[in-house]
Structure formats: C-alpha cells, structure tokens
Write a protein that holds these residues in place. Sequence first.
Motif, short mmCIF file in Angstrom:
data_model
loop_
_atom_site.label_atom_id
_atom_site.label_comp_id
_atom_site.label_asym_id
_atom_site.label_seq_id
_atom_site.Cartn_x
_atom_site.Cartn_y
_atom_site.Cartn_z
N ILE A 160 0.87 -1.19 0.00
CA ILE A 160 0.00 0.00 0.00
C ILE A 160 0.89 1.23 0.00
O ILE A 160 1.73 1.39 0.89
CB ILE A 160 -0.91 0.00 1.25
CG1 ILE A 160 -1.81 -1.24 1.22
CG2 ILE A 160 -1.74 1.28 1.33
CD1 ILE A 160 -2.50 -1.53 2.54
N ASN A 161 0.75 2.08 -0.99
CA ASN A 161 1.62 3.24 -1.12
C ASN A 161 1.47 4.21 0.06
O ASN A 161 0.36 4.67 0.37
CB ASN A 161 1.31 4.00 -2.42
CG ASN A 161 2.23 5.19 -2.58
OD1 ASN A 161 3.42 5.03 -2.84
ND2 ASN A 161 1.71 6.38 -2.39
N GLU A 162 2.59 4.50 0.71
CA GLU A 162 2.70 5.57 1.70
C GLU A 162 1.52 5.62 2.68
O GLU A 162 0.84 6.65 2.81
CB GLU A 162 2.84 6.91 0.99
CG GLU A 162 4.06 6.98 0.11
CD GLU A 162 4.41 8.39 -0.30
OE1 GLU A 162 3.68 9.32 0.07
OE2 GLU A 162 5.42 8.57 -1.00
N PRO A 163 1.28 4.54 3.42
CA PRO A 163 0.22 4.61 4.43
C PRO A 163 0.48 5.71 5.45
O PRO A 163 -0.46 6.34 5.96
CB PRO A 163 0.27 3.23 5.09
CG PRO A 163 1.61 2.67 4.77
CD PRO A 163 2.01 3.27 3.46
N PRO A 214 6.58 2.82 2.26
CA PRO A 214 6.30 4.10 2.92
C PRO A 214 7.07 5.25 2.29
O PRO A 214 8.01 5.02 1.53
CB PRO A 214 6.81 3.84 4.34
CG PRO A 214 7.96 2.90 4.12
CD PRO A 214 7.55 2.00 2.99
N ASN A 215 6.66 6.44 2.63
CA ASN A 215 7.45 7.63 2.30
C ASN A 215 8.34 7.86 3.50
O ASN A 215 7.84 7.99 4.62
CB ASN A 215 6.48 8.81 2.10
CG ASN A 215 7.20 10.14 1.93
OD1 ASN A 215 7.94 10.56 2.83
ND2 ASN A 215 6.98 10.79 0.82
N ILE A 216 9.64 7.86 3.32
CA ILE A 216 10.54 8.02 4.45
C ILE A 216 11.27 9.36 4.33
O ILE A 216 11.95 9.61 3.33
CB ILE A 216 11.56 6.87 4.56
CG1 ILE A 216 10.84 5.54 4.79
CG2 ILE A 216 12.57 7.14 5.68
CD1 ILE A 216 10.09 5.43 6.12
N THR A 362 11.53 3.80 -4.70
CA THR A 362 10.43 3.71 -5.68
C THR A 362 9.77 5.06 -5.96
O THR A 362 8.83 5.14 -6.75
CB THR A 362 9.35 2.73 -5.16
OG1 THR A 362 9.17 2.92 -3.75
CG2 THR A 362 9.78 1.30 -5.41
N GLU A 363 10.29 6.10 -5.32
CA GLU A 363 9.93 7.47 -5.68
C GLU A 363 11.04 8.40 -5.22
O GLU A 363 11.55 8.25 -4.13
CB GLU A 363 8.61 7.94 -5.04
CG GLU A 363 7.37 7.35 -5.66
CD GLU A 363 6.09 7.90 -5.08
OE1 GLU A 363 6.06 9.10 -4.70
OE2 GLU A 363 5.12 7.14 -4.97
N ASN A 364 11.42 9.29 -6.12
CA ASN A 364 12.36 10.36 -5.81
C ASN A 364 12.29 11.27 -7.03
O ASN A 364 12.40 10.78 -8.16
CB ASN A 364 13.78 9.83 -5.60
CG ASN A 364 14.78 10.96 -5.35
OD1 ASN A 364 15.74 11.12 -6.11
ND2 ASN A 364 14.56 11.75 -4.32
N ARG A 425 5.05 19.24 -12.49
CA ARG A 425 5.44 18.10 -13.33
C ARG A 425 6.66 17.37 -12.78
O ARG A 425 7.56 18.00 -12.22
CB ARG A 425 5.75 18.59 -14.77
CG ARG A 425 4.52 19.18 -15.46
CD ARG A 425 4.87 19.84 -16.78
NE ARG A 425 3.69 20.45 -17.40
CZ ARG A 425 2.88 19.82 -18.23
NH1 ARG A 425 3.11 18.55 -18.56
NH2 ARG A 425 1.81 20.41 -18.75
N TYR A 426 6.71 16.06 -12.95
CA TYR A 426 7.80 15.22 -12.44
C TYR A 426 8.42 14.33 -13.53
O TYR A 426 9.44 13.70 -13.29
CB TYR A 426 7.26 14.26 -11.37
CG TYR A 426 7.01 14.84 -10.01
CD1 TYR A 426 5.76 15.37 -9.67
CD2 TYR A 426 8.02 14.86 -9.04
CE1 TYR A 426 5.52 15.88 -8.40
CE2 TYR A 426 7.78 15.37 -7.76
CZ TYR A 426 6.54 15.88 -7.45
OH TYR A 426 6.30 16.39 -6.20
N GLY A 427 7.78 14.23 -14.68
CA GLY A 427 8.13 13.17 -15.63
C GLY A 427 9.39 13.38 -16.42
O GLY A 427 9.90 14.49 -16.54
C1 BGP Z 1 4.07 10.92 -2.90
C2 BGP Z 1 3.01 10.05 -3.60
C3 BGP Z 1 2.93 10.23 -5.09
C4 BGP Z 1 3.15 11.68 -5.53
C5 BGP Z 1 4.35 12.30 -4.82
C6 BGP Z 1 4.53 13.75 -5.16
O1 BGP Z 1 3.67 11.14 -1.58
O2 BGP Z 1 3.28 8.68 -3.38
O3 BGP Z 1 1.65 9.76 -5.49
O4 BGP Z 1 2.00 12.40 -5.36
O5 BGP Z 1 4.19 12.21 -3.42
O6 BGP Z 1 3.65 14.53 -4.36
P1 BGP Z 1 2.81 15.71 -5.01
O7 BGP Z 1 1.99 15.06 -6.07
O8 BGP Z 1 2.01 16.30 -3.92
O9 BGP Z 1 3.82 16.67 -5.59
#
Ligand code: BGP
Length: 459
Positions: A160-163, A214-216, A362-364, A425-427
Amino acid sequence: MNKTFPKDFLWGASISAHQTEGAYATDGKGLSVQDTRPRDNHEIADFTVAVDHYHHYKEDIALLAELGIKIFRFSIAWTRIFPHGRGEINQKGLDHYSDVIDELLKYHIQPYITLSHFDLPQALEDEGGWSNRATVTAFKEYAETLFKAYGDRVTHWLTINEPNIMLLVDRKILGKEIPLNEKYQQFHHLMMAEKYAFDRCHTLVPGGQIGPVPNISLVYPATSKPEDNQAALYFNSVRNWAYLDFACFGRYNAVFSDYLCQNNIDITFAPGDADLMKTALPDFVAMNFYTTVTVEQPTTTGDMKNGISDQQSEDIMERGFYKGFTNTYLKKNAFNWTIDPLGLKTTLQTLYDRYHLPIIITENGLGAEDHLTDDEKIHDEYRIDYLAQHTEQCLAAIHAGVELIGYSPWSAIDLISVHEGIKKRYGFIYVDRTDADEKAQKRYKKDSFYWYQKLIEEG
Ligand code: BGP
C-alpha cells in the motif's frame, strides 16, 4: 572506488494509476476515493482524464523501453478489478492490466506492481474505509485475486503506497481529516492488510517477493538541545519507524507506543493479528524519498496548529511532541519542499542499519513547472541537477555498504500531482496538457529523458 552502479542495478521509473490513467469510469471501473474526494481548488486538473495513460499505455511503454529502464513501478486501480471493492470481478479490468504486463514483458521490462496507491474503492469508504476491519478482508481478497491472475508473470509486488502520508497528511491526500483515535486504528488495519499481502504473495506467487512502500523522510532535530532531539525521536517514530517496524519486525515501536499512550489511543487487535504480525514479513523495503524534515520541541505558548497540512512544509505540529522547523541549511524547490541529497544517503544507511533488508527507492523526483519550447524541447536542467545529486548519494550509500538494489524515480511520465494538478510536473516525458485544457496530450521527451537514458546505459 568503483564509480559506476552494479551491472544488475534496477533502474526504473514510477507512476500511480489514478494520477496517470484517466478513464475514471471506463470499462466497468468503479469510483475510488480519489474520484470522489472534495476538491478545494477547481483550477487544477482532477483525475478523470489525467494523462490518459489507460489508452496511451503502449505508446508510453515504448518510450520507457527507449529510455532503457529495467523495471516499471505502477499501481493497479482496485476499482478496475472490484468496482465495489469486493464481490463481482470486472473482467475488463483484469484484462487491461494483463495487457499492460504483456506489453512490458515484450520489452523485457520487469513490472513492480503497487497493490493500492491512495485509491480505496468508494464503496468500502462508504462502509467506514480503513476504520472498518472488513476493509482488511476486502484488501486480502483483492491482493489474492491479483496474485492468482498475474503471479505467473509478475514476481515483485509493493503493498500500500505511503500509508504514513495517507494518514499524516490526510487533508492533502484524501481531502479530509481523520480524528487521531480513528487514525491509529486505521494504521493497525493498514498494517494488517499489508501482512496478509506478504503472506498471500509468498503462498500464491512462485518466487514472489513483496515489500512495504512508505514515504521516508529522516527527521532532524532543529538544534542540539535535548528537547529538540526528543521531538525528532518522536516524529521519526510516528512518521517513519512505526510503519517499518510493524512491517519488518512485527512490533509496535516503543516510542510510537508511548505516543499512542500519551494520546490515550487504544488499538483493537483481531484474533490472530499478533501471530501474523510476526510470521508474515517482507523480502525488501521499498522507500519513497523526496526530502528530510526538521522539528523542534513545541513551546507551550504561541500559535499551535495541530496536524500536518503538507508532508514537506514546516507547518507540521503536534502539541506536546514536535513542531516543524525551517532548516536554513537546505535549499527548497519552487513548491517549498526542501532538497537534501546527503539526507538520502543518511536515510538509506539508517534504514539498512535498522532493517538489514534490500532497499529499492520507488519514488524520488523534483516537481517543477516545465515549459515546452517552440521547437518542442523541455530544458529541465533543474530536474537533472536534482536527480544527479540524489543518484550520486545512492552510489555513495552502496559504497558505504547499503544493499540498495534499485532506483525508480517519480515519475516516468508527467502526471496529476496529488493536490497541485499537472503544473507540478515530475516526468521524464512531458505530456502536453494544462490544468484547464486537456489538449491532445501529446508526449515529448525532456532533456532529463536523455540524461537518465545515458545514466542507465553507463551506470
Ligand atoms: C508521494 C506520492 C505520489 C506523488 C508524490 C509527489 O507522496 O506517493 O503519489 O503524489 O508524493 O507529491 P505531489 O503530487 O504532492 O507533488
């Protein structure tokens, strides 16, 4: 010292279903809480169309294959599989993601699938959502359905993404505030849902590997004052270790337990929870990292806003425990998020030292207002700079002994920000639309696309 990443390093890119797919009611999909959430700003794009990845997925995956990624982290929309959260299965939904998986495998890109990314079915929310224990059972059945449907081709799963962010930053993520008592019963249910996913993945998926996501953000004390260090200790536990200690050790973190006790919060366990907590464990830790956070001990007077309005800004505060503090040693991006590449290395070392499991980021990424030039270029050197600094610290962490197995930045393609629309934008791939005008959603490769392609090639 080797200046390049391991040859088997898992370079990837990430998205979520609701922020990219659009087609919010297409082919039998039910409504999720992201489709129905209250919106305080009607100027920004909602998720009804997003960047229409639902229909563009073949084109997008071909671009990602050109980028050279080894893994693709994406989420499955629960409401495409179970429009009402449980019960009747929507075969068109199952077929869609089967096609997506086959398209990825055609290019030898390994799927890393997130089971749920902020998009709980509205039908379950109507029955109490994560406050209702029955949602845990519905999630278990949903996860089992995916493992049985795709386990022949997909071995790596995220729960589950970032509970933690969903609960701590509820106003931003869900458009509503969850009362404290309810919030931590939801914590227990989310964590138990994760445990069932660990257990069923290991049973149903041949060679299945699964991890929490999680988001750490490592929490720093504002000063060396012992009181500020206490504040950092508590926020590190409440924001970070409560979630990963539950996942990886099957325990309630001691500092977090004291936080609950001081707030008079009692958690209701179901029969069997204590055992499953200990026996169902992850194979790796997935971690989303954007920044670090700094806190001080709140003074007893002055303007005390409870709760957190944004995971990154300084206006976080919980009376008696911690209060956000502006770290003047760190730069900020245009959206007020601090930038701390060395903090990523410290976070990775702290995490690995604590859990001693393989880690995948898995996110940065850097949210920014990119501009498409008349000659159809996007010069996002600011994003290249951010990603270069952070991947440099990933390599430094590996050299310091951290088992970092992959880096899957946010995001593969422009998408709808959680609460700031498409302008943030992030892409690596630009999608030509604005918040107000969906336009033709034409795709363009940014300068960062070519930079990342080279990094993947050369490691
Ligand atoms: C994380 C989420 C992503 C994405 C990212 C950027 O917390 O897992 O879904 O949203 O943040 O955040 P934001 O879209 O608020 O810029």
